[in-house]
Every structure is written in C-alpha cells, then in structure tokens.
Design an enzyme around this catalytic site. Structure first.
Site, PDB file in Angstrom:
ATOM      1  N   ARG A 170       4.052  -4.009 -11.678  1.00  0.00           N
ATOM      2  CA  ARG A 170       3.722  -5.248 -10.977  1.00  0.00           C
ATOM      3  C   ARG A 170       2.228  -5.319 -10.691  1.00  0.00           C
ATOM      4  O   ARG A 170       1.504  -4.337 -10.804  1.00  0.00           O
ATOM      5  CB  ARG A 170       4.501  -5.332  -9.650  1.00  0.00           C
TER       6      ARG A 170
ATOM      7  N   LYS B 219       2.074  -2.049  -3.950  1.00  0.00           N
ATOM      8  CA  LYS B 219       2.539  -0.835  -3.288  1.00  0.00           C
ATOM      9  C   LYS B 219       1.465  -0.236  -2.393  1.00  0.00           C
ATOM     10  O   LYS B 219       0.274  -0.544  -2.508  1.00  0.00           O
ATOM     11  CB  LYS B 219       2.977   0.206  -4.325  1.00  0.00           C
TER      12      LYS B 219
ATOM     13  N   TYR C 289       2.622  -3.940   0.535  1.00  0.00           N
ATOM     14  CA  TYR C 289       3.716  -3.193   1.155  1.00  0.00           C
ATOM     15  C   TYR C 289       3.173  -1.826   1.572  1.00  0.00           C
ATOM     16  O   TYR C 289       2.573  -1.114   0.767  1.00  0.00           O
ATOM     17  CB  TYR C 289       4.864  -2.971   0.163  1.00  0.00           C
TER      18      TYR C 289
ATOM     19  N   HIS D 290       5.172   0.338   4.268  1.00  0.00           N
ATOM     20  CA  HIS D 290       6.306   1.183   4.645  1.00  0.00           C
ATOM     21  C   HIS D 290       5.817   2.447   5.355  1.00  0.00           C
ATOM     22  O   HIS D 290       6.186   3.574   5.004  1.00  0.00           O
ATOM     23  CB  HIS D 290       7.145   1.541   3.417  1.00  0.00           C
TER      24      HIS D 290
ATOM     25  N   GLU E 198       6.155  -6.108   4.494  1.00  0.00           N
ATOM     26  CA  GLU E 198       7.547  -5.912   4.903  1.00  0.00           C
ATOM     27  C   GLU E 198       7.827  -6.255   6.356  1.00  0.00           C
ATOM     28  O   GLU E 198       8.993  -6.355   6.754  1.00  0.00           O
ATOM     29  CB  GLU E 198       7.986  -4.469   4.622  1.00  0.00           C
TER      30      GLU E 198
ATOM     31  N   ASP F 226      12.548   3.190   0.644  1.00  0.00           N
ATOM     32  CA  ASP F 226      11.189   2.821   1.043  1.00  0.00           C
ATOM     33  C   ASP F 226      10.934   3.108   2.513  1.00  0.00           C
ATOM     34  O   ASP F 226       9.800   3.372   2.914  1.00  0.00           O
ATOM     35  CB  ASP F 226      10.949   1.323   0.790  1.00  0.00           C
TER      36      ASP F 226
END
Length: 372
Positions: free
Chosen positions: A15, A75, A94, A96, A118, A270
């Site tokens: 991605r 990410k 993201y 996490h 998120e 995640d």
C-alpha cells in the site's frame, strides 16, 4: 505545508499513503507534495501519475522525511525509519502504539506529533479511518482461514464450503464490529455455519436483523466461548477496544479444547491480538502452530490487496489530512473532536490515555486540552 509520502518498508506492504487524487487535493489547497520514487508501484500507481497530480518525485526516503512537515503513511514507522523522524514532525498513519512499547518510547523520544488513523472517532462511535481496512481484513479473514484449513498448509483438510453429503465448516467470529460483521458475511457466503459473539445487546440485535440465516449471533461469555471453541474449525479474532491493547480472550489452555488442525485468524493482532498465543507474522511467513492449532497473525492483512486497500484508505484519510494541512494540527484538533481523538502524541507527551495505560506511562500523559 509540505506533505511527504515515503515508500512503505514493512514486509510485503504494497500500500501507499497517498493516491494521485489525494496528492492533487493537497496541491489544489496550496500545499507542496513530495513522494518517494516508486512509492506507489505496489498499488499500481506510477511516478508519472503523481507528477501529473502536481507532486514532486524524490529519489530516497531520506529526502522525503528530511523535507516534509507532515508525513502521510500507511503503517507505523519501523526501526529503519526511526532515525528519519524529526522533532515536531507530524506523522499521519496507523500507529497501534498499545501493541508496541519500543515504537511508543521512540516516538516520545523523537518528540513527533502522532495522528493515528485508528483512533480518529466520530461522535457516533464510528472509526472512519479504521473502517475501510477493517472491512478488507474482515473479508479476507475467512478466505485465509479456508486456505490454511487445507492439509498441505497445516490444517485439518476440511473444505469450508462442504459438499453434498459432507457438512461445511463451523466458523466462530469473536467480536461483532466492522471486522467481525464482514468476516461473518464472507463465512456465510462460503456456506459455513457462522457463530458471532459480542457483549453488546444492541450489536447482537442489529446482527440478527442483517445477517444471513446461517449466521448465529450469541452473547459472549466464558461458557459460550469455550463451547464454541470446541466446535470451531476457523476462529476469527475481531475484538477491538479503540487505541488500547486487545484483551486476551482465547487463552493458551483453550487450545486444548480446539480441534487439531483448526485455524485461528487473529485480525486483532495490530493491537496485540485476542489470543494469548498470537504473535505478529508477515505475508512472507504468515502462520505458526501451537498445540496443533494453526495461527494466522499477519499484522498488515490488507497489504495483500494493496490497490483496493490504498484507494479505500486514501478516500477516507484525505478529508482529515486536509484539515490538518490547512489549519495546522492544533487548530484542526480543537475544531474537530473526531480528529482530536486521533492525536496520540504531541511533542514528547502522550495525549491518548489508553496508550499511556498500556505501558504504565501515566506520568507522560497529558489531556489534549492542556497541550494544544
């Protein structure tokens, strides 16, 4: 503001943080966009498409990181990117954090501004930047489970669809949110018997109304969970507490209740995973076996379907990203409560309490209103 989009470096992560359309939106709003050479290749996007959208192509990630005020990724930063982060640099991706203490400490030390996709949360409780990836991961979950039920892949050799005269699989989905509901639909479409567990009566009522007749929503408690684990051929972990570490609902001792060759697909990995025996895996090495149970715990599942995932994600992140770029992160968060929930760190302090609680860092937590 200068917006930077580096190429993702996670294992088999195809991605990219910006589509050409998103880049054009930033450019049209008066911002400069720089993209690392080849960043979009894994999603079928060429450098020429970014150039046509008004972006500038830079040869290396270091150039992108060193010149951008705001980094847009998919990410979390990985160790090879830690030294590229700059103090006061805004990173929109993201994160996490609650599943990664090293990342949390590093970002605090670097004094970045971390806006986490998120935890952006609207007033109705929805998670608009998590939803598109939850949808993809949920729809993938039963497909991955079906694949690893195959005997050559470590499973029991059961075809989830069944055939005339042979029963289909039993699929257990733990959690009835975005991941769980999408997993249940796909499992039902395969012809399996699907049980979906949740603790919210409202969620269960809604699932009862919208799900196919071979999906059975049940209230989740320890007794029901253990009973369903005994019957399950595929277990999908779909538990989410926004921004916080996932509770370990499937304990190691529970594996002894499960059928040899059954499969756990822990989509919650995640945020730490909802099975005690889960640990993050990659697309290049996706599974491991504990007590005869196959575990699939890939931490970037949607990366496998990168083009779909990139466009679905960018379609949602751009509207919040433009608010940040146009107004500055402080004003944007003050004016948009949903976006303010996405601000996890600000220049060396934690501004999202569940992250601080995950690692006993309450002394580094400050309420958002105190820092912006």
């Amino acid at each position: 503001m200068r917006i930077g989009c580096p190429k993702e470096v996670k294992d088999n992560e195809f991605r990219v943080g910006l589509t050409p359309a998103a880049a054009r939106s930033y450019v049209d709003a008066g911002h400069e966009v720089v993209v690392e050479k080849g960043a979009g290749t894994g999603s079928g996007i060429t450098d020429e498409e970014y150039k046509a959208a008004g972006a500038k192509i830079l040869d290396t990630a270091k150039e992108v990181w060193s010149t951008a005020d705001m980094i847009v990724k998919v990410k979390e930063p990985l160790p090879q990117e830690y030294d590229l982060m700059r103090e006061n640099q805004l990173i929109y991706t993201y994160f996490h954090f609650a599943a990664d203490e090293t990342l949390t400490k590093t970002c605090l030390d670097k004094k970045i501004i971390a806006v986490a996709y998120e935890t952006v949360q609207e007033a109705d409780g929805s998670l608009p930047l998590l939803r598109p990836m939850s949808t993809i991961a949920g729809r993938m979950a039963c497909l991955m489970g079906a694949y690893y039920l195959g005997k050559p892949h470590g499973g029991m050799g059961l075809l989830p669809t069944g055939v005339p005269g042979v029963a289909p699989a039993n699929i257990l989905v733990i959690g009835g949110g975005g991941v769980g509901s999408n997993a249940a639909r796909v499992g039902a479409g395969l012809g399996a018997k699907v049980t979906i567990l949740d603790v919210s009566p409202k969620v269960l009522e809604n699932l009862t109304q919208i799900m196919p007749p071979n999906v059975f929503p049940l209230f989740s408690d320890s007794h029901t969970l253990e009973a369903e684990l005994k019957e399950a051929d595929i277990v999908v972990g779909a538990v989410l507490i926004p921004g916080a570490k996932t509770p370990k609902l499937v304990r190691k001792e529970h594996l002894k209740l499960m059928k040899p060759g059954s499969v756990i697909v822990d989509v919650a990995i995640d945020q730490g995973g909802c099975a005690e025996t889960s640990k993050p895996t990659t697309h290049s090495d996706p599974v491991f076996v504990v007590d005869g149970v196959v575990h699939y715990c890939v931490a970037n599942m949607p990366g496998a379907y990168s083009r779909t995932a990139t466009f679905a994600l960018s379609n949602n992140t751009i509207r919040y990203g433009l608010q940040i770029a146009n107004k500055g992160v402080e004003r944007a968060c003050r004016e948009n409560p949903a976006l303010s929930k996405g601000l996890n760190m600000y220049k060396g302090v934690i501004t999202y309490k569940p992250v601080a609680e995950a690692f006993g860092m309450e002394d580094l937590y400050k309420p958002l209103e105190e820092v912006i």
